[in-house]
Write a protein that holds these residues in place. Structure first.
Motif, PDB file in Angstrom:
ATOM      1  N   GLY A 183       6.328   6.031   2.339  1.00 40.89           N
ATOM      2  CA  GLY A 183       5.034   5.408   2.071  1.00 40.89           C
ATOM      3  C   GLY A 183       4.732   4.330   3.085  1.00 40.89           C
ATOM      4  N   ALA A 184       5.761   3.538   3.421  1.00 39.55           N
ATOM      5  CA  ALA A 184       5.569   2.473   4.405  1.00 39.55           C
ATOM      6  C   ALA A 184       5.182   3.064   5.758  1.00 39.55           C
TER       7      ALA A 184
ATOM      8  N   PHE B  84      -6.636   0.114  -8.216  1.00 40.04           N
ATOM      9  CA  PHE B  84      -6.768   1.494  -8.681  1.00 40.04           C
ATOM     10  C   PHE B  84      -5.450   2.255  -8.706  1.00 40.04           C
ATOM     11  N   ARG B  85      -4.492   1.843  -7.899  1.00 37.85           N
ATOM     12  CA  ARG B  85      -3.196   2.508  -7.911  1.00 37.85           C
ATOM     13  C   ARG B  85      -2.105   1.486  -7.615  1.00 37.85           C
ATOM     14  N   PRO B  86      -1.772   0.683  -8.643  1.00 42.72           N
ATOM     15  CA  PRO B  86      -0.872  -0.464  -8.406  1.00 42.72           C
ATOM     16  C   PRO B  86       0.488  -0.062  -7.853  1.00 42.72           C
ATOM     17  N   THR B  87       0.876   1.203  -7.984  1.00 45.56           N
ATOM     18  CA  THR B  87       2.184   1.591  -7.469  1.00 45.56           C
ATOM     19  C   THR B  87       2.134   1.907  -5.983  1.00 45.56           C
ATOM     20  N   GLY B  88       0.955   1.896  -5.388  1.00 43.44           N
ATOM     21  CA  GLY B  88       0.859   2.229  -3.976  1.00 43.44           C
ATOM     22  C   GLY B  88       0.828   3.731  -3.760  1.00 43.44           C
ATOM     23  N   LEU B  89       0.747   4.138  -2.503  1.00 41.78           N
ATOM     24  CA  LEU B  89       0.572   5.561  -2.203  1.00 41.78           C
ATOM     25  C   LEU B  89       1.726   6.405  -2.736  1.00 41.78           C
TER      26      LEU B  89
ATOM     27  N   ILE C  32       0.844  -1.201   0.000  1.00 43.48           N
ATOM     28  CA  ILE C  32       0.000   0.000   0.000  1.00 43.48           C
ATOM     29  C   ILE C  32       0.875   1.245   0.000  1.00 43.48           C
ATOM     30  N   GLY C  33       1.925   1.242   0.794  1.00 46.00           N
ATOM     31  CA  GLY C  33       2.791   2.405   0.860  1.00 46.00           C
ATOM     32  C   GLY C  33       3.545   2.649  -0.431  1.00 46.00           C
TER      33      GLY C  33
END
Lengths: 407, 316
Positions: free
Chosen positions: B240-241, B305-310, B232-233
């Motif tokens: 992000g983590a 929706f956002r495979p790269t994460g936040l 997710i991060g």
């Protein structure tokens, strides 16, 4: 062509003869579990071995198919629907397919880590939901069915496990045949291409995503069939059948057997089922041995048991397999001895009995002296194995390269 | 209402910081080797078990010092003699190797320590309420957990951005070949980072063991959630983590503390269902019930929706 056909005839013959050879209750029960394991492991190979999609949630389709199959059994019992229970695996398969179409529609967009993570997330999600939605999944207790209802199939009502075995054997044969044929179709070939180089496959004009999606749905279908067979055999399903542990076991089976080879997962399924049902009678540590075996396989036999067998193809072609026999023996015997005494050591450290039989020798685990022998044996055998390795390597090299020169 | 909210926030903070201690090591390892280490949470479990064994002889504080060191050395050995060997077989093999390792470590823990829950206790010196708000006590040990986590992050931050080693590490992540050409031993750096990452997981295990109970399943319970956080991060992003750890920690904490459910939502919409409705289980869902699956729901949504994460970088 004839050679290929004869392989299938032999396969069918083996399937039909096995229950005559192992006709005890336990034998039949192991054969049934083996049949289920073969179908699920082969379907997993469609994903990882042939399609390059590492899934950590393959048990979801197995479990969902199985749950639907048990519900179908219940419906047959209460005469909501009427059809022969021989079709139950198909019910499981169709539900597995539906689930795969739904989940695959978004999870197959990428391969690699993204796919692995989505499969992990969906696996956890569905396993956790199965404890929440009690109506369908039965909560902790699971769902129970009864396979003996419905119209009998030529007088067979599946009260006996043997009858279930023949049904399972039929479905295993059908599933294996179709999964093999799938690898020969353009879709199956493209799955290999997309696994190896998705970019190039897209340049030829194939959508990598659609190719993955087709493989994914087919894998879901066959996983569901395996789930249906599970429902027929055990007549109940719980959350355990679709959680991450089951998914992990499927991965273990396929990997130990050998990915990329069609027979690999079959070998893995047979070996793991045997370990599961036979070894667990002798030791409660069998999972530890399984873990060690798995890690060693990943490290030293990246293509699994099947890959190991296939390594000898070249030597066999040149008729040089004989030259390998002696070096194998020289390395193999001390290696086996080392493994055996190591296992003995592990078991001895874990035993609660006063006398432990180490390779037939009665030893007292409380005395320090009785530890000396196994430790020395392990170290000695390990050293012998190690010092014989260069010889084996040379023999191996000779068997493979000399043949080439002769050609 | 306010007291529930406040304590849910504090507990969420404790969980979030703990999760970040695991996620930071996992993220560092991922950005170096491109491998998601499935066995990372197993090192966390090993930390707790080693600390338990050490503390029963030498006390909690020695355990806090020694256990992470042992775990770190084990991690370095795993990288040197396991992962580096498997590396040549490709990415999938590496991922499967760490998966197998996680399986093996769980079995080994059961072999050496048994299947039962261990009575690993927090030290007596921290066994008092730190403060009391609205009649509820906040234990000093939880405060200590926050303190240790924050201390480690500050240390890690300075090590990575201000020290010479940190700069070499950062360079080795992006340009391993250049760093090797400059005369640095890149494989050794990899081994070191793997070891330090494992040791961080070990620290998390040492301080979480007494609160989250020390049992053979503790790696599985936390392992997949740490994975979720890293994804997710944004893979490879430390910031992000950090955000994702706090987000998941707080989200779960709020969900458990709340008493809202589907019925409240339906009431808000003016809809109601009979108890005999076939989807009754769905209409009676409550937030505490679905708290354990929220991270995975979030994971699947983020990946769709956002495979790269936040804060992840663009995909290759």
């Amino acid at each position: 062509m004839l050679k290929k056909l004869s392989i299938w005839v032999v396969f069918l013959a083996i399937l039909l003869i096995l229950p005559l050879l192992f006709d005890s209750i336990m034998g039949i029960s192991i054969l049934n579990q083996m049949a289920i394991a073969i179908v699920i492991a082969l379907s997993y190979n469609m994903l990882l071995g042939q399609g390059g999609m590492l899934s950590f949630g393959h048990a979801v389709y197995f479990g969902l198919g199985g749950f639907m199959a048990v519900h179908a059994l219940v419906m047959i019992e209460f005469e909501t629907v009427t059809f022969s229970v021989t079709l139950i695996p198909m019910v499981g398969g169709l539900f597995g397919l539906v689930a795969a179409i739904f989940i695959g529609s978004f999870s197959t967009r990428k391969a690699g880590t993204v796919f692995a993570m989505i499969s992990l997330g969906m696996g956890e999600l569905i396993a956790a939901s199965s404890l929440i939605f009690v109506d369908f999944f039965g909560g902790e207790a699971g769902v129970i069915g009864d396979r003996t209802f419905g119209p009998p199939f030529f007088g067979v009502d599946f009260a006996q496990d043997v009858e279930v075995y023949y049904l399972a054997a039929f479905w295993v044969f059908i599933a294996t045949l179709f999964m093999y044929l799938f690898t020969q179709t353009p879709a199956g070939r493209m799955a290999n291409a997309v696994r190896d180089n998705p970019e190039r496959a897209e340049f030829i004009g194939y959508s990598a995503r659609r190719v993955r999606f087709i493989s994914f749905c087919a894998a879901g279908l066959f996983a569901g069939i395996a789930g249906g067979l599970f429902a027929m055999n055990f007549e109940f399903l719980t959350e355990e059948n679709l959680n991450a542990a089951t998914s992990g076991r499927v991965l273990l089976m396929a990997y130990i057997g050998g990915l990329g080879y069609f027979v690999g997962p079959i070998i893995g399924a047979v070996v793991l089922t045997l370990m599961n049902s036979l070894l667990s009678n002798y030791t409660e540590l069998w999972m530890l041995y399984l873990g060690i075996m798995f890690v060693l396989t990943v490290m030293f036999l990246p293509r699994g048991f099947a890959g190991f067998i296939m390594l000898h193809q070249l030597a066999w072609h040149h008729g040089r397999l004989k030259t390998l026999a002696l070096p194998y023996l020289v390395t193999g015997v001390p290696a086996l001895l080392c493994a055996a005494s190591l296992i003995g050591l592990i078991e001895m450290s874990h035993t609660e009995a006063d006398i432990f039989h180490f390779l037939g020798l009665p030893l007292n685990p409380d005395q320090l002296v009785s530890w000396a022998l196994p430790v020395l044996l392990t170290l000695g055998a390990g050293y012998a194995t190690r010092s014989s390795l260069p010889q084996l390597r040379d023999a191996w090299h000779a068997a493979n390269t000399e043949g080439k020169r002769a050609k | 209402m306010l007291d529930v909210f406040l304590f849910a926030t504090l507990n969420g903070l404790v969980t979030g910081l703990l999760l970040f201690m695991l996620a930071s090591g996992l993220t560092l390892i991922f950005s170096m080797m491109g491998v998601l280490n499935f066995a990372h949470a197993s090192f966390y479990m090993l930390g707790a078990y080693f600390a338990y064994s050490i503390s029963s002889y030498l006390g909690f504080w020695i355990g806090l010092l020694l256990a992470p060191v042992i775990v770190g050395i084990l991690g370095a050995l795993v990288e040197r003699y396991g992962l580096r060997h498997v590396h040549r077989h490709g990415h999938v093999a590496e991922l499967v190797f760490t998966f197998g390792l996680a399986f093996l470590i769980e079995e080994l823990v059961q072999f050496f320590w048994g299947r039962d829950t261990k009575n690993y206790q927090q030290p007596d010196i921290l066994d008092f309420p730190l403060f009391t708000l609205f009649g509820q006590e906040f234990s000093a040990y939880r405060g200590f957990m926050i303190f240790i986590s924050v201390l480690i992050f500050i240390g890690l931050y300075y090590l990575l951005t201000r020290s010479r080693i940190g700069i070499i590490i950062q360079a080795a992540i992006t340009h391993p070949h250049t760093v090797a050409s400059l005369g640095h031993n890149v494989p050794l750096i990899f081994m070191g980072v793997f070891g330090v990452g494992s040791a961080l997981a070990g620290v998390a295990g040492v301080i979480a063991g007494p609160v989250l109970t020390t049992f053979p399943g503790m790696a599985v319970v936390l392992g997949s959630i740490v994975f979720v956080i890293v994804v997710i991060g944004g893979l490879g992003s430390l910031a992000g983590a950090f955000i994702a750890s706090l987000l998941i920690g707080l989200l779960q904490s709020y969900a458990i503390a709340s008493d809202l459910g589907m019925q409240d939502l339906l009431a808000l919409l003016g809809v109601s269902f009979e108890r005999s409705h076939p989807l009754n289980d769905l209409w009676t869902l409550t937030l505490p019930q679905i708290a354990p699956i929220l991270p995975f729901l979030l994971l699947v949504l983020v990946l769709i929706f956002r495979p790269t994460g936040l804060l992840g970088k663009r995909e290759e």
